[in-house]
Scaffold this motif. Sequence first.
Motif, PDB file in Angstrom:
ATOM      1  N   GLY A 133       0.853  -1.186   0.000  1.00  0.00           N
ATOM      2  CA  GLY A 133       0.000   0.000   0.000  1.00  0.00           C
ATOM      3  C   GLY A 133       0.885   1.230   0.000  1.00  0.00           C
ATOM      4  O   GLY A 133       2.116   1.140   0.041  1.00  0.00           O
ATOM      5  N   ILE A 134       0.255   2.392  -0.002  1.00  0.00           N
ATOM      6  CA  ILE A 134       1.039   3.627  -0.122  1.00  0.00           C
ATOM      7  C   ILE A 134       1.405   4.234   1.221  1.00  0.00           C
ATOM      8  O   ILE A 134       2.492   4.765   1.407  1.00  0.00           O
ATOM      9  CB  ILE A 134       0.286   4.665  -0.992  1.00  0.00           C
ATOM     10  N   GLY A 135       0.518   4.154   2.214  1.00  0.00           N
ATOM     11  CA  GLY A 135       0.756   4.823   3.485  1.00  0.00           C
ATOM     12  C   GLY A 135       1.708   4.051   4.380  1.00  0.00           C
ATOM     13  O   GLY A 135       1.618   2.828   4.493  1.00  0.00           O
ATOM     14  N   VAL A 136       2.621   4.745   5.030  1.00  0.00           N
ATOM     15  CA  VAL A 136       3.539   4.103   5.973  1.00  0.00           C
ATOM     16  C   VAL A 136       3.416   4.758   7.349  1.00  0.00           C
ATOM     17  O   VAL A 136       4.381   4.851   8.108  1.00  0.00           O
ATOM     18  CB  VAL A 136       4.997   4.161   5.469  1.00  0.00           C
ATOM     19  N   ASP A 137       2.205   5.207   7.678  1.00  0.00           N
ATOM     20  CA  ASP A 137       1.979   5.821   8.982  1.00  0.00           C
ATOM     21  C   ASP A 137       2.254   4.832  10.114  1.00  0.00           C
ATOM     22  O   ASP A 137       2.523   5.252  11.249  1.00  0.00           O
ATOM     23  CB  ASP A 137       0.525   6.313   9.095  1.00  0.00           C
ATOM     24  N   ASN A 138       2.151   3.550   9.833  1.00  0.00           N
ATOM     25  CA  ASN A 138       2.354   2.530  10.859  1.00  0.00           C
ATOM     26  C   ASN A 138       3.803   2.060  10.950  1.00  0.00           C
ATOM     27  O   ASN A 138       4.098   1.086  11.637  1.00  0.00           O
ATOM     28  CB  ASN A 138       1.443   1.318  10.603  1.00  0.00           C
ATOM     29  N   VAL A 139       4.701   2.745  10.266  1.00  0.00           N
ATOM     30  CA  VAL A 139       6.129   2.401  10.311  1.00  0.00           C
ATOM     31  C   VAL A 139       6.908   3.613  10.815  1.00  0.00           C
ATOM     32  O   VAL A 139       6.738   4.721  10.306  1.00  0.00           O
ATOM     33  CB  VAL A 139       6.657   1.984   8.925  1.00  0.00           C
ATOM     34  N   ASP A 140       7.750   3.400  11.814  1.00  0.00           N
ATOM     35  CA  ASP A 140       8.629   4.462  12.292  1.00  0.00           C
ATOM     36  C   ASP A 140       9.814   4.542  11.326  1.00  0.00           C
ATOM     37  O   ASP A 140      10.855   3.896  11.520  1.00  0.00           O
ATOM     38  CB  ASP A 140       9.107   4.150  13.711  1.00  0.00           C
ATOM     39  N   VAL A 141       9.629   5.329  10.273  1.00  0.00           N
ATOM     40  CA  VAL A 141      10.641   5.390   9.215  1.00  0.00           C
ATOM     41  C   VAL A 141      11.972   5.944   9.727  1.00  0.00           C
ATOM     42  O   VAL A 141      13.032   5.389   9.403  1.00  0.00           O
ATOM     43  CB  VAL A 141      10.125   6.195   8.007  1.00  0.00           C
ATOM     44  N   PRO A 142      11.995   7.006  10.546  1.00  0.00           N
ATOM     45  CA  PRO A 142      13.295   7.478  11.059  1.00  0.00           C
ATOM     46  C   PRO A 142      14.029   6.408  11.872  1.00  0.00           C
ATOM     47  O   PRO A 142      15.246   6.263  11.754  1.00  0.00           O
ATOM     48  CB  PRO A 142      12.907   8.679  11.933  1.00  0.00           C
ATOM     49  N   ALA A 143      13.291   5.646  12.696  1.00  0.00           N
ATOM     50  CA  ALA A 143      13.926   4.590  13.489  1.00  0.00           C
ATOM     51  C   ALA A 143      14.451   3.480  12.585  1.00  0.00           C
ATOM     52  O   ALA A 143      15.530   2.933  12.811  1.00  0.00           O
ATOM     53  CB  ALA A 143      12.938   4.025  14.506  1.00  0.00           C
TER      54      ALA A 143
END
Length: 525
Positions: A72-82
């Motif tokens: 999917g497109i959204g990555v709100d559930n992933v802590d991308v900086p971490a």
Amino acid sequence: MPKVLISDSLSPRAVEIFRERGLEVDVKTGLKPDELKAIIGEYDGLAIRSATKVTKDILSAATNLKVVGRAGIGVDNVDVPAATARGVVVMNTPFGNSITTAEHAIAMMFALAREIPAANASTHAGKWEKNRFMGVELYGKVLGVIGCGNIGGIVADRAVGLKMKVVAFDPFLSPERAQELGVEKVELEDLLRRADFITLHTPLTEQTKNILDAKALAKTKPGVRIINCARGGLIVEEALKAALDAGHVAGAALDVFAVEPAKEHPLFGNEKVICTPHLGASTTEAQENVALQVAEQMSDYLMTGAVVNALNMPSVSAEDAPKLRPYMKLAEQLGSFAGQITETGIKAVTIEYEGQAAELNTRPLTAIVLKGLLSPLMESVNMVNAPVICKERDIKVSETKRELAGDYQTLVRVIVQTEQRTRSVAGTLFGGDKPRLVEIEEVPIEAEVTPNMLFIRNEDKPGFIGKLGTTLGDAGVNIATFHLGRTAPGANAIALVSVDQAMGEGLLGTIRGLPSVVRAKELSF
């Protein structure tokens, strides 16, 4: 064999793709955070949808994790900086559900224009309120598209087909792309003033959060209708309710909300508002597409190094990956060499690409140079987080390209500006895949990088080589190769010696005390 965990519901075909590509795969859905944390250390890849939360705590236990793939497109559930800090690539599939989401926005606009949900409920209730539901045509109306990227572009294309006038606000929309879509690029205030319908198709960022607040809504055309199938948080929902209650906004169609799942909401029950439970990507085709895409992308990365649709590192196509592989080794060696001979704070780094190297996708190579450069100075540096570390430390990074070849058909040069001086090292490929150093601090030299090396800057005087060889021999250190370079007779010179074992500080101290030695440094690769 790389191992992948699928922790959310994906198409069975995704499992088949992983296995066909030679990966081991486990499917364990519905895991609680503690359960996921307990097993995540076993896996190289994690494939998810929106249910799994990839938090900093989860990532701290993901000792082997190399990639998170979001179907999917959204990555709100992933802590991308971490994830970036730990060197984990985060991928999504931004195109697999684009048509589905765009079609949902168009469907919501039709439903809003003709009050279909309310009319449907009334008719099911046995009423025949034909005169109650007076809609509006889409033909000839102005549609304002906020965010005219992939999905917004599809919506604009469909709206042009409906004979609507489309105006778009998007800082990244080029005049050529606007012309191709048949839309007029405008500023936000102009869009708000002119649009009969407004649809949002932008990610939720610091710049776009609350883009439609009370102030913005007050600038809209009276009777405007608003559609949001992008992200909750783009609209200030309390301000939208006030504008609906005041009659300034004629209606709204919302597929997303600031807090989800939205079980209770002040807009629920309002006949001017159409609500759906985040259905933008919910079609059979879209679910299948994103599952297959994430499996293919993750497999390509884990098996070949190809990077597609990553949010935290440069993309490397499957076609580019084999071309870049020898350059990646060269880039890391050059970065590591420069990092090991640099002893003061770094202010800036310039990577020069000449000849054939200048024709490549150089962003991944630059990331690897930075990884090599920083690794001698700190732990846990990788090509994913190295650019971020440079930015945090105010190290200016730049690239230059010269497609015209010089002395070598292909050349990469790393120039490091420190607090005290500028250092440089350059290398090429022999035979197309064998890295070689060809220049150190502007001194020509030709050498292969080996695990243990001795770097010496010395005065070009007779007897130096003999004294150095004797010193190493007396210490029981065998010389594998000996490379020399100088700018001119009697001027600055460099010795690069490959040895069969590590030397230690005691022997280095002795070498530094030899006549003519200006600087001596042990290097390891």
